[in-house]
Design a protein around this motif. Sequence first.
Motif: not given
Lengths: 252, 88
Positions: A105-108, A46-48, B9-14
């Motif tokens: 978030i993230g499918g990889y 998740v993005d917080v 992986n951290s670019l997924g949200g943006p």
Amino acid sequence: MARAAVLGRLNWLVGQLADVREETATARTLILDVPGWPGHLPGQHVDVRLTAEDGYSTERSYSIASAPDGSRLELTIQRLEDGEVSPYLTMVLSRRDPLELRGPIGGYFAWRPADSRPVLLIGGGSGVVPLMAMVRTRIASGGTAPMRLIYSTRSPDTLLYAAELERIAAGHADLDVDVVYTRAGPPDWAGRVGRLDARQLRELAGQHAADTQCFVCGPTGFVESVARLLIGQGIEAQQIRTERFGPSGGTA
Amino acid sequence: MSETWTDGNSLGGPLRDVFSVDVTAAVGRCGGCGNTGPLAEGRVFGPSPGLILRCPRCGQPLLRMARGSGRTWLDLRGLEFIEFISPE
């Protein structure tokens, strides 16, 4: 190959801190109730978003630690002493406080519980968090994939989920857990202490099946070293999925 | 170059603010060295003044993303192509 899903808009949701669990002196699990949570795959994050009163806002990504469970979501946060967000999440945020987040978030770096191929999980420090979500989901979903977790940490003081890992290792025939201590083991520890090397990895992971899927997560140096070891043991690069955080980001 | 970075992986949200599929799982080819792999394996620097995804092999910027004033700028010059699995 599975078709890609068209994803809906990723909206910011407001969760509420339902409870906390202290994991170590510097790590805390936030147990959140997130109305509208759409569910997730283990390994996703998740993005917080934290917003100050003056409007300044900052975002961080955190791996989900829990198996899917309705509107419940657990995040394990490792406190970084010079961090901007983790000290707030681990020391200030209190029960019933709201927390803004979006996901999954993230499918990889994600494991699908219907997949029955053998799984090798290797985590360094707080890199164990998304792997723990995979282990928990494997148990909760009654999946059949043989799974092995190799978890590298400095010492018993930095070991996350210690009691639960012990129960899992004792209670599931096709779910193995090995802890690698890099600095110091428990008082009665007969195993070796030191960084995971090729020989130890071969001993722990045994013979790889041709279709083993590997998930490796941790600080950058750890992930790169483990990926090299796996390739040296005949695993194809395409069988290895990685997630890494910055050079100073962990306790492997 | 920044000392701290995370991975693609951290670019997924943006990126989900812009695309309707998960771009981090898509495979991209670096226009600099030809390295071909999931964008999740790249290295991310930022967030200020923007997010930069660099090739894990040669360091060339693959993707740059800046957000502000209600707009998003995306620069994909460093990528020769991105291969997506077609949605259902």
